[in-house]
Design a protein around this motif. Structure first.
Motif, mmCIF file in Angstrom:
data_model
loop_
_atom_site.group_PDB
_atom_site.id
_atom_site.type_symbol
_atom_site.label_atom_id
_atom_site.label_comp_id
_atom_site.label_asym_id
_atom_site.label_seq_id
_atom_site.Cartn_x
_atom_site.Cartn_y
_atom_site.Cartn_z
ATOM 1 N N LEU A 90 0.834 -1.210 0.000
ATOM 2 C CA LEU A 90 0.000 0.000 0.000
ATOM 3 C C LEU A 90 0.868 1.259 0.000
ATOM 4 O O LEU A 90 0.460 2.292 -0.544
ATOM 5 N N ALA A 91 2.058 1.182 0.606
ATOM 6 C CA ALA A 91 2.965 2.340 0.570
ATOM 7 C C ALA A 91 3.355 2.655 -0.870
ATOM 8 O O ALA A 91 3.401 3.832 -1.277
ATOM 9 N N LEU A 92 3.625 1.607 -1.648
ATOM 10 C CA LEU A 92 3.937 1.813 -3.070
ATOM 11 C C LEU A 92 2.724 2.352 -3.820
ATOM 12 O O LEU A 92 2.852 3.249 -4.668
ATOM 13 N N GLU A 93 1.556 1.809 -3.509
ATOM 14 C CA GLU A 93 0.335 2.251 -4.177
ATOM 15 C C GLU A 93 0.039 3.716 -3.875
ATOM 16 O O GLU A 93 -0.309 4.503 -4.766
ATOM 17 N N LEU A 94 0.193 4.110 -2.610
ATOM 18 C CA LEU A 94 -0.071 5.497 -2.227
ATOM 19 C C LEU A 94 0.976 6.440 -2.809
ATOM 20 O O LEU A 94 0.663 7.579 -3.174
ATOM 21 N N ALA A 95 2.243 5.966 -2.891
ATOM 22 C CA ALA A 95 3.287 6.794 -3.510
ATOM 23 C C ALA A 95 2.961 7.027 -4.979
ATOM 24 O O ALA A 95 3.120 8.140 -5.505
ATOM 25 N N LYS A 96 2.494 5.979 -5.642
ATOM 26 C CA LYS A 96 2.090 6.108 -7.046
ATOM 27 C C LYS A 96 0.905 7.058 -7.165
ATOM 28 O O LYS A 96 0.870 7.920 -8.058
ATOM 29 N N GLU A 97 -0.047 6.909 -6.269
ATOM 30 C CA GLU A 97 -1.229 7.774 -6.266
ATOM 31 C C GLU A 97 -0.839 9.228 -6.062
ATOM 32 O O GLU A 97 -1.332 10.131 -6.741
ATOM 33 N N ALA B 273 2.100 10.583 -6.691
ATOM 34 C CA ALA B 273 2.841 11.066 -7.858
ATOM 35 C C ALA B 273 1.885 11.493 -8.969
ATOM 36 O O ALA B 273 2.080 12.528 -9.620
ATOM 37 N N VAL B 274 0.853 10.682 -9.190
ATOM 38 C CA VAL B 274 -0.151 11.022 -10.198
ATOM 39 C C VAL B 274 -0.877 12.306 -9.811
ATOM 40 O O VAL B 274 -1.076 13.196 -10.650
ATOM 41 N N GLN B 275 -1.253 12.399 -8.523
ATOM 42 C CA GLN B 275 -1.949 13.603 -8.060
ATOM 43 C C GLN B 275 -1.069 14.840 -8.198
ATOM 44 O O GLN B 275 -1.549 15.910 -8.572
ATOM 45 N N ALA B 276 0.240 14.682 -7.900
ATOM 46 C CA ALA B 276 1.156 15.819 -8.007
ATOM 47 C C ALA B 276 1.279 16.291 -9.456
ATOM 48 O O ALA B 276 1.299 17.499 -9.733
ATOM 49 N N ALA B 277 1.366 15.327 -10.384
ATOM 50 C CA ALA B 277 1.456 15.692 -11.800
ATOM 51 C C ALA B 277 0.181 16.387 -12.263
ATOM 52 O O ALA B 277 0.225 17.410 -12.961
ATOM 53 N N GLU B 278 -0.971 15.822 -11.858
ATOM 54 C CA GLU B 278 -2.241 16.445 -12.222
ATOM 55 C C GLU B 278 -2.375 17.824 -11.582
ATOM 56 O O GLU B 278 -2.884 18.763 -12.204
ATOM 57 N N GLU B 279 -1.885 17.930 -10.336
ATOM 58 C CA GLU B 279 -1.975 19.207 -9.634
ATOM 59 C C GLU B 279 -1.163 20.277 -10.350
ATOM 60 O O GLU B 279 -1.585 21.428 -10.469
ATOM 61 N N SER C 281 3.450 24.494 5.823
ATOM 62 C CA SER C 281 4.543 24.090 4.952
ATOM 63 C C SER C 281 3.978 23.601 3.626
ATOM 64 O O SER C 281 2.772 23.395 3.483
ATOM 65 N N ALA C 282 4.888 23.395 2.672
ATOM 66 C CA ALA C 282 4.440 22.883 1.369
ATOM 67 C C ALA C 282 3.797 21.510 1.514
ATOM 68 O O ALA C 282 2.804 21.197 0.857
ATOM 69 N N ALA C 283 4.361 20.683 2.419
ATOM 70 C CA ALA C 283 3.799 19.344 2.630
ATOM 71 C C ALA C 283 2.402 19.429 3.234
ATOM 72 O O ALA C 283 1.503 18.671 2.850
ATOM 73 N N THR C 284 2.213 20.365 4.169
ATOM 74 C CA THR C 284 0.893 20.532 4.800
ATOM 75 C C THR C 284 -0.141 20.981 3.772
ATOM 76 O O THR C 284 -1.262 20.462 3.738
ATOM 77 N N LEU C 285 0.251 21.938 2.930
ATOM 78 C CA LEU C 285 -0.677 22.392 1.889
ATOM 79 C C LEU C 285 -0.961 21.281 0.884
ATOM 80 O O LEU C 285 -2.076 21.176 0.361
ATOM 81 N N GLY C 286 0.042 20.426 0.640
ATOM 82 C CA GLY C 286 -0.171 19.299 -0.260
ATOM 83 C C GLY C 286 -1.198 18.329 0.298
ATOM 84 O O GLY C 286 -2.072 17.846 -0.432
ATOM 85 N N ARG C 287 -1.107 18.047 1.611
ATOM 86 C CA ARG C 287 -2.092 17.160 2.236
ATOM 87 C C ARG C 287 -3.469 17.787 2.221
ATOM 88 O O ARG C 287 -4.483 17.106 1.986
#
Length: 518
Positions: free
Chosen positions: A247-254, A256-262, A309-315
């Motif tokens: 699931l860690a790999l799945e969420l990392a992939k998810e 990454a996709v969200q970041a690209a779309e964002e 932080s950038a991470a907080t805004l990302g979440r």
């Protein structure tokens, strides 16, 4: 010596797709060895008890046409020392199942096309070297999970495998403990729905045993996975641990996709806000490719978190996206330097406020100091900049007027909406100097509260008792301050025109203060 049960054989030795079709009450029976179908009658000989009978239904009928699976089950169940269960390849009839249920003998249906010799080898490995077989099956499970992830199975697909391979209920949670997906039934499913995990370990809920594993970094997990049942064993915990890795790999992939779309969506929003597109039709077409209907009115909503932080805004952006998805709303979202902008495709202020309230309620779970501000609807792309500016003004001024405990809407600013438009004009500054500037200078020089007193006086409609109570001062102190206000400002509160001018000047003071702060 590890005690091997029928349940262990099902989970750690038999092939994927094996089903317990009858006699589930006997899954805890101990398995001592394997008994395979003989080439001559009797079908099974020298049984000592505890064996798992392994057979082909077709081979048994070939041995004796009267030798149905139901007949075999009854005979094996009546042996002086009972066997542990039956694993059969081929067609299993309702009569066969009924015989197994009556004997409380586990009946396992093997998937078509498997090699019984390989099944025998797997069971033998489990009985003779439990630990090695356990680790081998754990590695196979992880491989299967990663393959499902690579094939696009998503979180649901991984949970399907964990549920199938353990027979227990499982669930995946967001970092704040909100459930994202689950598989299972009964009390265990309800227990997982009620669970709000916050760390690794064992707990119990609704008479169910639960084990929780963090996903990713245990100190800052990207989520949690949990398993629940009336009783959990080492395989259940190991399966969840392997599930957490996958699931860690799945969420990392998810992510990454969200970041690209964002990035794509953020760039698109930025281009719209930079000015009206030269080719409006092309912009609308580009929006459609991203999933947006840009011909509909949109309302700007700013999501602000102090010192984020950038991470907080990302979440926060991910949480907003998930909540809007739940509400079936597809809205452009852009992460900015200090907040997140969401352009809601909603035509009315009331509907935009309603959705903003739902977003706020969801975000408060992760960000207790979150503040949301809403502009007025923009009918066209050319007005997006205006609704954003209104949301920004509602955020900066609304926090002063209304505080942080509500959604701040530009439409609630009242007269401030007019004053905002005038705050950089010479006329407003001139008006302010003629009415309130002397009081502001006196307050600053003497550390006094005359403007605060005047504001409270207006808010309480000139009621002296209510004003003194609001300020927590004696009535005589209040009267003294009012006299000082008249003297310093040169304005008479008993004169309707001057009374209104001071009232308006107090509101202008708020507006001009925000300009000075900026």
């Amino acid at each position: 010596m590890v005690t091997i049960t029928v349940r262990d054989v099902v989970r750690l030795a038999l092939p994927e797709g094996t089903a317990v079709v009858a006699g589930a009450a006997g899954l805890g029976r101990q398995v001592s060895w394997i008994a395979t179908l003989r080439a001559t009658l009797p079908a099974f000989a020298e049984l000592r008890g505890g064996e798992l009978a392994l057979l082909s239904v077709e081979a048994a009928r070939a041995l004796d046409s009267r030798l149905t699976l139901a007949v075999l089950v009854r005979r094996l169940a009546q042996a002086p020392v009972p066997i542990a269960g039956v694993a059969a390849l081929g067609v299993i009839t309702p009569e066969d199942q009924q015989a197994a249920e009556e004997a409380r003998l586990p009946l396992l249906h093997l998937p078509d096309g498997i090699d019984l010799r390989e099944v025998e080898r797997e069971i033998t490995r489990l009985i003779t070297d439990y630990e090695a077989q356990f680790e081998r099956r754990a590695a196979q499970l992880y491989d299967l999970l990663t393959q499902r992830s690579l094939q696009g199975g998503g979180i649901g697909g991984l949970l399907d495998i964990l549920h199938e391979r353990t027979g227990q209920s499982v669930a995946c949670y967001a970092p704040n403990g909100v459930i994202r997906a689950q598989r299972g039934r009964g009390q265990a499913r309800l227990a997982l729905q009620a669970l709000r995990p916050s760390g690794r370990g064992e707990t119990s809920l609704l008479n169910q045993q639960i084990w929780v594993e963090p996903i990713g970094n245990s100190s800052v997990p990207t989520g949690y996975v949990a398993i629940a049942g009336t009783a959990l064993d080492p395989w259940d915990r190991t399966a969840v641990q392997r599930g957490a890795l996958a699931l860690a790999l799945e969420l990392a992939k998810e992510q990454a996709v969200q970041a690209a779309e964002e990035r794509l969506r953020g760039d698109f929003i930025a281009s719209i806000l930079a000015g009206p597109p030269a080719d409006m039709a092309a912009a609308i077409q580009r929006g459609q490719e991203l999933g947006y209907t840009l011909t509909a009115p949109h309302t700007a909503v700013l999501v602000h978190i102090d010192d984020a932080s950038a991470a907080t805004l990302g979440r926060a952006a991910a949480n907003i996206q998930n909540e809007l998805k739940r509400l079936n709303i597809n809205a452009p979202i852009s992460r900015r330097e200090s907040n997140v902008l969401c352009m809601l495709p909603l035509p009315t202020v009331s509907r935009a406020r309603e959705v903003a309230e739902q977003l706020r309620e969801r975000l408060l779970l992760d960000h207790p100091n979150v503040v949301l501000a809403v502009g007025m609807p923009a009918a066209h792309l050319s007005e997006w900049r205006r609704t954003l500016e209104e949301a920004e003004q509602a955020l900066s001024l609304g926090r002063q007027i209304f505080g942080n405990d509500r959604v701040l809407a530009f439409g609630d600013l009242g007269v401030y909406r007019l004053l905002i438009r005038l705050r950089e004009t010479p006329e407003l500054w001139s008006f302010y100097r003629e009415t309130l500037a002397s009081l502001a200078e006196y307050d600053k020089r003497q550390h006094a509260d005359l403007i605060k007193t005047l504001e409270a006086y207006f808010n309480n409609l000139g009621n002296l008792r209510a004003t003194s109570e609001a300020l927590h001062v004696h009535r005589n102190t209040l009267l003294y301050r009012i006299e000082r206000i008249k003297e310093i400002s040169g304005m008479d509160l008993d004169n309707a025109e001057e009374h209104f001018a001071l009232w308006l000047a107090v509101r202008a003071h708020r507006i001009l203060s925000t300009l000075e702060e900026g």
